[in-house]
Design a protein around this motif. Structure first.
Motif, PDB file in Angstrom:
ATOM      1  N   TYR A  32       0.883  -1.151   0.000  1.00  0.00           N
ATOM      2  CA  TYR A  32       0.000   0.000   0.000  1.00  0.00           C
ATOM      3  C   TYR A  32       0.931   1.213   0.000  1.00  0.00           C
ATOM      4  CZ  TYR A  32      -3.592  -3.310   1.537  1.00  0.00           C
ATOM      5  OH  TYR A  32      -4.455  -4.375   1.650  1.00  0.00           O
ATOM      6  N   PHE A  34       1.794   5.474  -0.441  1.00  0.00           N
ATOM      7  CA  PHE A  34       1.234   6.783  -0.124  1.00  0.00           C
ATOM      8  C   PHE A  34       2.261   7.877  -0.412  1.00  0.00           C
ATOM      9  CE2 PHE A  34      -2.328   5.069   2.353  1.00  0.00           C
ATOM     10  CZ  PHE A  34      -1.837   3.816   2.699  1.00  0.00           C
ATOM     11  N   TYR A  36       2.833  11.924   0.963  1.00  0.00           N
ATOM     12  CA  TYR A  36       2.441  12.991   1.880  1.00  0.00           C
ATOM     13  C   TYR A  36       3.319  14.210   1.606  1.00  0.00           C
ATOM     14  CZ  TYR A  36      -0.266   9.797   4.846  1.00  0.00           C
ATOM     15  OH  TYR A  36      -1.195   8.915   5.335  1.00  0.00           O
ATOM     16  N   TYR A 102      -1.245  -1.728  10.100  1.00  0.00           N
ATOM     17  CA  TYR A 102      -0.755  -1.252   8.813  1.00  0.00           C
ATOM     18  C   TYR A 102       0.142  -0.059   9.056  1.00  0.00           C
ATOM     19  CZ  TYR A 102      -4.029  -4.280   6.378  1.00  0.00           C
ATOM     20  OH  TYR A 102      -4.701  -5.377   5.890  1.00  0.00           O
TER      21      TYR A 102
ATOM     22  N   TYR B  35       4.120   8.704  15.684  1.00  0.00           N
ATOM     23  CA  TYR B  35       5.364   8.693  14.930  1.00  0.00           C
ATOM     24  C   TYR B  35       6.317   9.709  15.535  1.00  0.00           C
ATOM     25  CZ  TYR B  35       2.833   6.173  11.273  1.00  0.00           C
ATOM     26  OH  TYR B  35       2.091   5.240  10.588  1.00  0.00           O
ATOM     27  N   PHE B  45       7.637   5.051  12.882  1.00  0.00           N
ATOM     28  CA  PHE B  45       6.485   4.499  13.587  1.00  0.00           C
ATOM     29  C   PHE B  45       6.837   4.105  15.003  1.00  0.00           C
ATOM     30  CE2 PHE B  45       2.604   2.267  14.148  1.00  0.00           C
ATOM     31  CZ  PHE B  45       2.885   1.029  14.714  1.00  0.00           C
ATOM     32  N   GLN B  48       0.686   1.838  17.164  1.00  0.00           N
ATOM     33  CA  GLN B  48      -0.653   1.974  16.618  1.00  0.00           C
ATOM     34  C   GLN B  48      -1.641   1.345  17.589  1.00  0.00           C
ATOM     35  OE1 GLN B  48      -2.019  -0.253  13.086  1.00  0.00           O
ATOM     36  NE2 GLN B  48      -2.903   1.661  12.337  1.00  0.00           N
ATOM     37  N   LEU B  90       4.362  13.091  16.046  1.00  0.00           N
ATOM     38  CA  LEU B  90       3.168  13.201  15.226  1.00  0.00           C
ATOM     39  C   LEU B  90       2.160  12.124  15.599  1.00  0.00           C
ATOM     40  CD1 LEU B  90       5.015  13.712  11.849  1.00  0.00           C
ATOM     41  CD2 LEU B  90       3.648  15.442  12.995  1.00  0.00           C
ATOM     42  N   THR B  97      -7.757   0.000  10.697  1.00  0.00           N
ATOM     43  CA  THR B  97      -6.338  -0.357  10.654  1.00  0.00           C
ATOM     44  C   THR B  97      -5.916  -0.853   9.273  1.00  0.00           C
ATOM     45  OG1 THR B  97      -6.802  -2.622  11.381  1.00  0.00           O
ATOM     46  CG2 THR B  97      -6.292  -0.988  13.082  1.00  0.00           C
ATOM     47  N   GLU B  98      -6.783  -0.804   8.294  1.00  0.00           N
ATOM     48  CA  GLU B  98      -6.459  -1.402   7.006  1.00  0.00           C
ATOM     49  C   GLU B  98      -5.840  -0.403   6.046  1.00  0.00           C
ATOM     50  OE1 GLU B  98      -9.764  -4.966   7.377  1.00  0.00           O
ATOM     51  OE2 GLU B  98      -9.716  -3.679   5.613  1.00  0.00           O
ATOM     52  N   SER B  99      -6.361  -0.326   4.855  1.00  0.00           N
ATOM     53  CA  SER B  99      -5.655   0.425   3.833  1.00  0.00           C
ATOM     54  C   SER B  99      -5.971   1.914   3.831  1.00  0.00           C
ATOM     55  CB  SER B  99      -6.007  -0.147   2.465  1.00  0.00           C
ATOM     56  OG  SER B  99      -7.405  -0.049   2.258  1.00  0.00           O
ATOM     57  N   TYR B 100      -6.687   2.361   4.818  1.00  0.00           N
ATOM     58  CA  TYR B 100      -7.043   3.773   4.855  1.00  0.00           C
ATOM     59  C   TYR B 100      -5.809   4.641   5.045  1.00  0.00           C
ATOM     60  CZ  TYR B 100     -11.649   1.827   5.901  1.00  0.00           C
ATOM     61  OH  TYR B 100     -12.806   1.120   5.875  1.00  0.00           O
ATOM     62  N   GLU B 101      -5.849   5.812   4.398  1.00  0.00           N
ATOM     63  CA  GLU B 101      -4.777   6.753   4.628  1.00  0.00           C
ATOM     64  C   GLU B 101      -4.875   7.269   6.054  1.00  0.00           C
ATOM     65  OE1 GLU B 101      -7.090   6.888   2.387  1.00  0.00           O
ATOM     66  OE2 GLU B 101      -8.066   8.852   2.271  1.00  0.00           O
ATOM     67  N   GLN B 102      -3.752   7.693   6.588  1.00  0.00           N
ATOM     68  CA  GLN B 102      -3.714   8.249   7.927  1.00  0.00           C
ATOM     69  C   GLN B 102      -3.663   9.764   7.853  1.00  0.00           C
ATOM     70  OE1 GLN B 102      -0.726   6.342  10.398  1.00  0.00           O
ATOM     71  NE2 GLN B 102      -1.229   4.316   9.594  1.00  0.00           N
ATOM     72  N   TYR B 103      -4.387  10.405   8.733  1.00  0.00           N
ATOM     73  CA  TYR B 103      -4.451  11.864   8.766  1.00  0.00           C
ATOM     74  C   TYR B 103      -3.667  12.351   9.973  1.00  0.00           C
ATOM     75  CZ  TYR B 103      -8.043  11.292   5.249  1.00  0.00           C
ATOM     76  OH  TYR B 103      -8.709  10.951   4.097  1.00  0.00           O
ATOM     77  N   PHE B 104      -2.730  13.228   9.701  1.00  0.00           N
ATOM     78  CA  PHE B 104      -1.781  13.642  10.737  1.00  0.00           C
ATOM     79  C   PHE B 104      -2.181  14.955  11.406  1.00  0.00           C
ATOM     80  CE2 PHE B 104       1.878  10.795  10.501  1.00  0.00           C
ATOM     81  CZ  PHE B 104       1.559  10.059   9.369  1.00  0.00           C
ATOM     82  N   GLY B 105      -1.860  15.043  12.682  1.00  0.00           N
ATOM     83  CA  GLY B 105      -1.969  16.284  13.414  1.00  0.00           C
ATOM     84  C   GLY B 105      -0.741  17.152  13.182  1.00  0.00           C
TER      85      GLY B 105
END
Lengths: 116, 113
Positions: A32, A34, A36, A102, B35, B45, B48, B90, B97-105
């Motif tokens: 996967y 990405f 950023y 992930y 992170y 990392f 999680q 961060l 927990t799958e393929s979703y993008e992560q949104y950072f603060g």
């Protein structure tokens, strides 16, 4: 173990010209991928992702990236660079762990400078 | 909708002290990741969490610990601070927990003196 390489610490491009930021990855299993972007003193903003399907993915702000499985690459591209695109760009890869995590593994980043 | 929020923004601590960093995920997101970003490097990392359970841990010493609360907010704790712990921390959230993008603060800048 998974890893990401961004071979260029810095990329300079003239405003209006096409830009490419390179990324190669190593992962066991399906990746996967990405991209950023990080502006000074800010967190990371999501640009685009490749999970499956079409090798060319389109993202925010006119950016796109091409997944190449044979070359294990995921280069970021934009047809016409803007001065406001100047920032730090990170490529990242994830792959499921045994616990269902992930976690993202990032490259070291590429500083993009768009020259007016 | 509000994005991922982190507190404090900046923090200065002395070697040997303890620090707690806080994160509130995007509403509806159940997964939070932490992170560490050292100057000039990409984020690394640390942890999680999903539904209050640890789902992954990076290569960090036991001085680092975290937890997730019933409202999905999270804390990162670091004990016995070292100079090398100085970094931008961060927090990122995602629906699962799958393929979703992560949104950072925006991160917490920790300086250890």
């Amino acid at each position: 173990a998974q890893s990401v390489a961004q071979p260029e610490d810095q990329v300079n491009v003239a405003e209006g010209n096409p830009l490419t930021v390179k990324c190669t990855y190593s992962v066991s299993g399906n990746p996967y991928l990405f991209w950023y972007v990080q502006y000074p003193n800010r967190g990371l903003q999501f640009l685009l992702k490749y999970i499956t399907g079409d090798n060319l993915v389109k993202g925010s702000y006119g950016f796109e990236a091409e997944f190449n499985k044979s070359q294990t690459s995921f280069h970021l591209k934009k047809p016409s660079a803007l001065v406001s695109d100047s920032a730090l760009y990170f490529c990242a890869v994830s792959s499921p762990s045994g616990a269902g995590s992930y976690q993202l593994t990032f490259g070291k980043g590429t500083k993009l400078s768009v020259i007016p | 909708d509000a994005g991922v929020t982190q507190s404090p923004t900046h923090l200065i601590k002395t070697r040997g002290q303890h620090v707690t960093l806080r994160c509130s995920p995007i509403s509806g997101h159940k997964s939070v990741s932490w992170y560490q970003q050292v100057l000039g490097q990409g984020p690394q990392f640390i942890f999680q969490y999903y539904e209050k359970e640890e789902r992954g841990r990076g290569n960090f010493p036991d001085r680092f610990s975290a937890r997730q609360f019933p409202n999905y907010s999270s804390e990162l704790n670091v004990n016995a601070l070292l100079l090398g712990d100085s970094a931008l921390y961060l927090c990122a959230s995602s629906p699962g927990t799958e393929s979703y993008e992560q949104y950072f603060g925006p991160g917490t800048r920790l300086t250890v003196t």
